[in-house]
Motif scaffolding. Structure first.
Motif, short mmCIF file in Angstrom:
data_model
loop_
_atom_site.label_atom_id
_atom_site.label_comp_id
_atom_site.label_asym_id
_atom_site.label_seq_id
_atom_site.Cartn_x
_atom_site.Cartn_y
_atom_site.Cartn_z
N ASP A 126 44.14 43.20 52.70
CA ASP A 126 45.33 42.86 53.46
C ASP A 126 45.17 41.60 54.32
O ASP A 126 46.04 40.75 54.30
N LEU A 127 44.11 41.46 55.07
CA LEU A 127 43.97 40.36 56.01
C LEU A 127 42.57 39.75 55.94
O LEU A 127 41.67 40.33 55.36
N GLY A 128 42.41 38.60 56.59
CA GLY A 128 41.20 37.79 56.50
C GLY A 128 39.88 38.50 56.66
O GLY A 128 38.98 38.34 55.84
N SER A 129 39.70 39.28 57.73
CA SER A 129 38.39 39.92 57.91
C SER A 129 38.13 40.98 56.86
O SER A 129 36.97 41.31 56.58
N ALA A 130 39.16 41.52 56.25
CA ALA A 130 38.97 42.46 55.14
C ALA A 130 38.33 41.73 53.96
O ALA A 130 37.53 42.32 53.23
N ILE A 173 37.53 39.96 44.16
CA ILE A 173 38.65 40.08 45.10
C ILE A 173 39.81 39.28 44.53
O ILE A 173 39.66 38.11 44.17
N ALA A 174 40.97 39.91 44.45
CA ALA A 174 42.17 39.22 43.98
C ALA A 174 42.85 38.55 45.16
O ALA A 174 43.03 39.16 46.22
N ASP A 175 43.23 37.31 44.99
CA ASP A 175 43.99 36.57 46.00
C ASP A 175 45.46 36.88 45.75
O ASP A 175 46.18 36.12 45.11
N ALA A 176 45.88 38.05 46.25
CA ALA A 176 47.20 38.57 45.91
C ALA A 176 47.79 39.32 47.09
O ALA A 176 47.05 39.84 47.93
N PRO A 177 49.12 39.42 47.15
CA PRO A 177 49.73 40.30 48.14
C PRO A 177 49.28 41.73 47.83
O PRO A 177 49.28 42.14 46.67
N VAL A 178 48.87 42.46 48.85
CA VAL A 178 48.16 43.72 48.61
C VAL A 178 49.02 44.76 47.88
O VAL A 178 48.54 45.37 46.92
N LEU A 179 50.25 44.99 48.29
CA LEU A 179 51.05 46.02 47.64
C LEU A 179 51.48 45.60 46.24
O LEU A 179 51.22 46.30 45.26
N GLU A 231 43.95 38.63 37.24
CA GLU A 231 45.02 37.65 37.00
C GLU A 231 46.40 38.27 37.21
O GLU A 231 47.28 37.64 37.80
N GLN A 232 46.60 39.49 36.74
CA GLN A 232 47.90 40.14 36.93
C GLN A 232 48.14 40.48 38.39
O GLN A 232 49.29 40.39 38.86
N ALA A 233 47.10 40.87 39.10
CA ALA A 233 47.26 41.11 40.55
C ALA A 233 47.69 39.82 41.23
O ALA A 233 48.64 39.82 42.03
N GLU A 234 47.05 38.72 40.89
CA GLU A 234 47.37 37.45 41.53
C GLU A 234 48.74 36.92 41.12
O GLU A 234 49.38 36.19 41.88
#
Length: 143
Positions: free
Chosen positions: A83-87, A104-110, A132-135
């Motif tokens: 969700d956020l940076g420190s995560a 780690i996917a660079d994606a909106p979490v939900l 890729e699909q998450a992103e």
């Protein structure tokens, strides 16, 4: 081979809710929720994330209340949504500490978790294709 998912949030309840939604699309995909500071507060803990990585990568165990049926089959890895940076930082530490192949996917979490859950149901899914699909969820317009 299968791909597992881990949702990391600063809030354990938020992580559990996101997993609840993504699990509707996940079939037998193993999805783990991890969040909070381990004392009921807001935060993330690398050791807890590592435990979730191991659980999501263990396809021989039941996931989302079902049995994967793959008692001895290895996982193809785990896609981590945060969700956020420190995560991100704590997930990176957990990945380094674990023996699980994870990204780690660079994606909106939900939205990323839902996309990843759908992608992971494909019998030919790979760690890269699920990531890729998450992103790709970052391209989704909500209005």
């Amino acid at each position: 081979m299968t791909v597992g998912l881990v949702v990391v949030s600063h809030s354990a309840r938020a992580a559990e809710g996101i997993v609840e939604i993504a699990a509707e699309m996940a079939g037998e995909t193993r999805i783990e929720a991890v969040g909070g500071d381990g004392r009921g507060g807001i935060g993330t803990v690398p050791d807890d994330i590592e435990d979730a990585l191991v659980a999501a990568g263990d396809v021989g165990r039941s996931g989302n209340g079902g049995d994967s049926g793959a008692d001895d089959d290895p996982s193809d890895g785990v896609v981590v949504l945060v969700d956020l940076g420190s995560a991100v930082m704590n997930a990176e530490v957990a990945i380094e500490l674990s023996d699980v192949d994870a990204v780690i996917a660079d994606a909106p979490v939900l939205e990323g978790a839902v996309n990843a859950a759908v992608a992971a149901t494909d019998p030919s899914a790979t760690l890269e294709s699920v990531r890729e699909q998450a992103e790709a969820a970052s391209e989704i317009s909500k209005v």
